[in-house]
Each structure stands twice: as C-alpha cells, then as structure tokens.
Design a protein around this motif. Sequence first.
Motif, mmCIF file in Angstrom:
data_model
loop_
_atom_site.group_PDB
_atom_site.id
_atom_site.type_symbol
_atom_site.label_atom_id
_atom_site.label_comp_id
_atom_site.label_asym_id
_atom_site.label_seq_id
_atom_site.Cartn_x
_atom_site.Cartn_y
_atom_site.Cartn_z
ATOM 1 N N UNK A 233 0.872 -1.179 0.000
ATOM 2 C CA UNK A 233 0.000 0.000 0.000
ATOM 3 C C UNK A 233 0.909 1.229 0.000
ATOM 4 N N UNK A 234 1.106 1.812 -1.172
ATOM 5 C CA UNK A 234 2.087 2.900 -1.290
ATOM 6 C C UNK A 234 1.697 4.129 -0.481
ATOM 7 N N UNK A 235 0.395 4.422 -0.383
ATOM 8 C CA UNK A 235 -0.015 5.618 0.346
ATOM 9 C C UNK A 235 0.292 5.492 1.830
ATOM 10 N N UNK A 236 0.125 4.299 2.381
ATOM 11 C CA UNK A 236 0.457 4.109 3.793
ATOM 12 C C UNK A 236 1.961 4.231 4.020
ATOM 13 N N UNK A 237 2.748 3.722 3.077
ATOM 14 C CA UNK A 237 4.193 3.858 3.218
ATOM 15 C C UNK A 237 4.617 5.324 3.152
ATOM 16 N N UNK A 238 4.086 6.061 2.201
ATOM 17 C CA UNK A 238 4.444 7.472 2.071
ATOM 18 C C UNK A 238 4.027 8.243 3.321
ATOM 19 N N UNK A 249 15.483 5.624 8.440
ATOM 20 C CA UNK A 249 15.191 5.357 7.030
ATOM 21 C C UNK A 249 13.882 4.587 6.871
ATOM 22 N N UNK A 250 13.191 4.877 5.795
ATOM 23 C CA UNK A 250 12.101 4.029 5.345
ATOM 24 C C UNK A 250 12.658 3.092 4.280
ATOM 25 N N UNK A 251 12.507 1.793 4.504
ATOM 26 C CA UNK A 251 12.877 0.789 3.506
ATOM 27 C C UNK A 251 11.597 0.246 2.895
ATOM 28 N N UNK A 252 11.405 0.499 1.609
ATOM 29 C CA UNK A 252 10.202 -0.039 1.009
ATOM 30 C C UNK A 252 10.266 -1.558 0.915
ATOM 31 N N UNK A 253 9.159 -2.175 1.280
ATOM 32 C CA UNK A 253 8.970 -3.597 1.060
ATOM 33 C C UNK A 253 7.788 -3.827 0.139
ATOM 34 N N UNK A 254 7.429 -2.766 -0.614
ATOM 35 C CA UNK A 254 6.247 -2.801 -1.477
ATOM 36 C C UNK A 254 6.639 -3.320 -2.861
ATOM 37 N N UNK A 255 6.424 -4.607 -3.070
ATOM 38 C CA UNK A 255 6.810 -5.239 -4.334
ATOM 39 C C UNK A 255 5.825 -4.942 -5.456
ATOM 40 N N UNK A 261 8.241 4.652 -5.183
ATOM 41 C CA UNK A 261 8.588 4.850 -3.780
ATOM 42 C C UNK A 261 10.084 5.089 -3.608
ATOM 43 N N UNK A 262 10.899 4.394 -4.382
ATOM 44 C CA UNK A 262 12.348 4.607 -4.326
ATOM 45 C C UNK A 262 12.712 5.946 -4.971
ATOM 46 N N UNK A 263 12.077 6.273 -6.079
ATOM 47 C CA UNK A 263 12.334 7.559 -6.728
ATOM 48 C C UNK A 263 11.982 8.704 -5.793
ATOM 49 N N UNK A 264 10.861 8.573 -5.087
ATOM 50 C CA UNK A 264 10.474 9.555 -4.093
ATOM 51 C C UNK A 264 9.762 10.755 -4.674
ATOM 52 N N UNK A 265 9.586 11.754 -3.801
ATOM 53 C CA UNK A 265 8.899 12.983 -4.179
ATOM 54 C C UNK A 265 9.612 14.151 -3.509
ATOM 55 N N UNK A 266 9.006 15.313 -3.563
ATOM 56 C CA UNK A 266 9.653 16.510 -3.020
ATOM 57 C C UNK A 266 9.872 16.429 -1.520
ATOM 58 N N UNK A 271 14.330 3.991 0.795
ATOM 59 C CA UNK A 271 15.389 3.062 0.443
ATOM 60 C C UNK A 271 14.693 1.726 0.116
ATOM 61 N N UNK A 272 15.418 0.652 -0.033
ATOM 62 C CA UNK A 272 14.784 -0.579 -0.512
ATOM 63 C C UNK A 272 15.268 -1.803 0.246
ATOM 64 N N UNK A 273 14.310 -2.656 0.603
ATOM 65 C CA UNK A 273 14.583 -3.992 1.121
ATOM 66 C C UNK A 273 13.511 -4.886 0.516
ATOM 67 N N UNK A 274 13.837 -5.470 -0.631
ATOM 68 C CA UNK A 274 12.819 -6.065 -1.495
ATOM 69 C C UNK A 274 13.150 -7.489 -1.916
ATOM 70 N N UNK A 275 12.164 -8.363 -1.835
ATOM 71 C CA UNK A 275 12.313 -9.704 -2.368
ATOM 72 C C UNK A 275 12.387 -9.722 -3.878
ATOM 73 N N UNK A 276 11.710 -8.785 -4.535
ATOM 74 C CA UNK A 276 11.700 -8.804 -5.995
ATOM 75 C C UNK A 276 13.079 -8.498 -6.556
ATOM 76 N N UNK A 277 13.948 -7.822 -5.811
ATOM 77 C CA UNK A 277 15.281 -7.537 -6.334
ATOM 78 C C UNK A 277 16.102 -8.805 -6.521
ATOM 79 N N UNK A 278 15.762 -9.878 -5.822
ATOM 80 C CA UNK A 278 16.386 -11.181 -6.084
ATOM 81 C C UNK A 278 16.138 -11.589 -7.525
#
Length: 387
Positions: A233-238, A249-255, A261-266, A271-278
Amino acid sequence: MTQLLLPDAGGALSPYVLEGSPWSTTPPVAPFNRVVFSATHVVADPFSAADPASGGAIDWDATLAYRRYLADLGLGIAEAMDTAQRGMGLSWADSLTLIRRTKEALEGTKVPIFNGCGTDHLNPSDVRSLDDVVDAYLEQVEAIQGAGSRLILMASRALARVARTPEDYLAVYRRVLARADQPVVLHWLGDMFDPELKGYWGVHDLTAARDIALQVIAENPSKVDGIKISLLDKEREIDMRRRLPAAVKMYTGDDFNYPELIAGDAQGYSHALLGIFDAIAPAASHALGALAQGDTARFMEILAPTVPLSRRIFGAPTRFYKTGVVFLAYLNGHQPHMVMLAGHQAMRPLPYFIDIFKLADAAGLLRDPDLAAARMKRFLGAYGVEG
C-alpha cells in the motif's frame, strides 16, 4: 530467434517467440544513492534424503554463489528473511549457518548485509508469556551479534499470538532493542505475506498500528536504523515515511509500487529492502545506477516492465511468492532445478509459471534466451506438455 510452444488455459499449444533484450550483469560504476537490500532465496539440495516436511537441506555452494552474484551487481543482502523461506522451510539453525556463511562469502565486498532475527525457533502454540517471546528474540540477537552481524528485527508470530495490547508490543520491543549493539531495521510484515501476523502491533486498524510502530521508534531512537513495511500500500508507506524522524530510514517492502517509492517525491524517498530484487537484479542495478546519476526518468523507464512481473510473482496468495523467485533463478541458470525447501515448488499453478516466463522475457530478465527456453520446455514436460 528463440521460440517454443506454450499452452493456453485449455492446454492448446501456440508458438511463443522470445523478444526481450537481456540486461547485462556488469558491476555498477558508481555507488547508489539509496541503501538497497535484496532479500535473497536459498537453493535446496535435491539429492538430500531429508524429509521435505521438516524443511529439507540446502545446497550451500549454489546458495552462496547467488549472493556473490547479487553483491557483484551492487545489491546489499537481507539474509535469512522470508524470501529465504524463513518460517516456511528454513529453520533457525540453518538460518544462523546461512548468516555466518554469507558474511564469510562476501567478506571484502562493500555491500551491506543485515540479517533476519526473530522467534521462529519457538512453536507459537507453546508460548505462554511475553517473557518467552523476549527470551526467544534475545537468543537470536546474541547469536547473530556474536557472529559480528547486523540485525533486521522480524515480526514475531509468537508475539502476535500472546500479545493482548499495544503496550505488550512496546514492552517487548523496548526490552529487545535495549540489547542491540548497533541500530537495527524493524520489519512490519503484512498479513498478506504471513496470515499469522494479522493484527500486528496489537490493533487491526492500520493507522493505529502505524502509530504504535512510530512509538517504538520514538522510544528507541538510537537503536533503529530504519523500518521496512510490507503492506503493498504505497499511500500508507508514504504517510509513514513523512512521519519518521530524520535519522530513521524508510525501507520499502512494497513489491507492487517500488519504482515510485524509491524515486520519491519533493518530501523524501524510500530506500529498498525487497524480495523482488532477487529476481530482477540486473535491471534493478542498472536502474539504481541511473538514479544515482540523477536520471530519474531512466530509472523509471528501466523498472517499468519489471512491475507487471513483480505483481504476478507476488500475487495472492502472496506468501508463496518465493516459488516465482526460485523459478526465475532456475530459468536463468543459477541453479539446475526447481526443488525448494518444504516442497514449495508445488505451491503455484502452471499458468503462473507461464506468465512469469513471458513477463520476464518482456522485462529483459532472461539472461540467456536459449537456455531459458530449453529449461521452460523441460519444466513443461513435468506437466505432460510436449512440444
């Protein structure tokens, strides 16, 4: 031109031509400007006589080789996490061995390595008190720190079972974090990843749960490096990211939504901690390299084709996403088989694998199309598909 016959939903075969342009696996030329971890799978030993019901055995050579491959691409390692089938085939004893061996295998690399620390050596049904949970956490804290390694404090099924109020969670985390030698990453795993974690933080309302997690951080500011949330849920993470202290730090786990979310906004980024990066390591490495050079548009362009693939891999029931991750490692020649701990290679239907094959091709993630096609044909043969 590489092609093969693939079945449709009714079993009828039709030609499929591979068209993707595989990403190179060259190391990044400069450091990334995000802290990036790939949660990483383990390779099972198919020749072991160990009962799959008890988890099975690990092919250590292939498992460690995959970690070196990820590190060469600049990706940090989140070790012994749910991607490694923690709590779904990987025991605590093997987790600790994995933590120690990964540290040794990657000695001298510059990538960060953090390690899953939980209570999974306990049977939740045997836990009677919060003290039992704390003692279990501290057993793993001491073992991992004794190996000279950093911690990811994983959500606890045992705590979810015995805790009655948010104060119970606060009390447990307070006691465990007090024993951390270095700042840890907290891990809030949603119940789509693990149904036994429903109502984590002592409430079912996610906004109230957010506030409890923030209180844990506020009470222990020197003990928390960051928090990973896996709620898809990207809105909850933001929203939570904007409420964190500046040093956390916020590490996204949103696959599902990781590129934006990594690109970010103003107002900040994840940052990232992701299973999909495997599974998408080469594309992730190239994209993160572009982002570090200030080319956000290229970062998004590279990752855009990986999102449909990730959404399919992590589709419901999400907890079985590891099967898709291992399937891609098999197609790409990182392991010679599809056997998984606890027999989890059987936890997805055939159409799932066919979709992953096609989506990986579209994203340039089949590094040797001829090999991938040959392995796909072999895989289909196990389902009685000949062609």
